[in-house]
Design an enzyme around this catalytic site. Structure first.
Site, short mmCIF file in Angstrom:
data_model
loop_
_atom_site.label_atom_id
_atom_site.label_comp_id
_atom_site.label_asym_id
_atom_site.label_seq_id
_atom_site.Cartn_x
_atom_site.Cartn_y
_atom_site.Cartn_z
CG HIS A 4 -8.11 -12.35 -22.66
ND1 HIS A 4 -8.49 -13.59 -22.36
CD2 HIS A 4 -7.38 -12.01 -21.53
CE1 HIS A 4 -8.39 -13.91 -20.98
NE2 HIS A 4 -7.61 -12.66 -20.49
CG ASP A 125 -6.63 -9.66 -18.33
OD1 ASP A 125 -5.47 -9.86 -19.04
OD2 ASP A 125 -7.29 -10.71 -18.25
CG ASP A 138 -7.12 -11.84 -14.42
OD1 ASP A 138 -6.39 -11.80 -15.59
OD2 ASP A 138 -6.82 -12.83 -13.81
#
Length: 169
Positions: A4, A125, A138
């Site tokens: 991420h 995200d 995401d």
């Protein structure tokens, strides 16, 4: 978390391999991973940026999305009317109809919560604009197994249901 963080700071349009590899090395170090993972992560990043997102071979790819057209970790709030487990199952049943995900509402039987209302807070995200449209991403990096079959459509659907990712969506 490392993936991420990497995608949040990566310029998808960057073409200089050394720049991308330096970012990967820095993120791996920050998150306590050994350097030996750098090659595998680099290959994964390149594949993610190249995959067509719209299903057509010439479809949209993340590598075409400049930093100016994206927002990372976009916080959101939205009002909730009275929500209960039975209402949630009902709504998902209506939305999914006879699709392959129609069994998803039965997984909601495992959810235990009191009826609630107020505001839902969350984070997306990635939100990006391409042309005249907006897209939501995401990132998921669950380990489902070490075999390619562990990531087949059926296995992905199972993980989606087990982790309530349909609910996130």
């Amino acid at each position: 978390v490392v993936l991420h963080d990497l995608f949040e700071h990566l310029d998808f349009t960057e073409r200089d391999d050394n720049t991308i590899q330096a970012l990967i090395a820095a993120k791996l170090k920050t998150h306590g991973f050994e350097d030996r993972w750098a090659g595998a992560v680099y290959d994964m990043v390149r594949r993610v940026l190249e995959v067509p997102l719209t299903g057509e071979p010439d479809g949209l790819r993340l590598k075409w999305v400049p930093p100016a057209d994206r927002l990372n970790e976009l916080e959101f709030y939205f009002p909730l009317q009275r929500l209960s487990g039975s209402r949630l199952r009902e709504v998902f049943g209506l939305c999914l109809g006879s699709s392959q995900d129609a069994a998803v509402p039965s997984a909601f039987e495992r959810l235990q919560f009191r009826p609630l209302e107020g505001f839902m807070k969350g984070f997306m995200d990635l939100v990006f604009r391409f042309g005249e449209r907006f897209y939501l991403v995401d990132w998921k990096s669950n380990f489902l197994g070490s075999r390619l079959d562990d990531y087949a459509q059926e296995a992905l659907q199972k993980a989606m249901t087990e982790h309530f990712y349909h609910l996130q969506y």
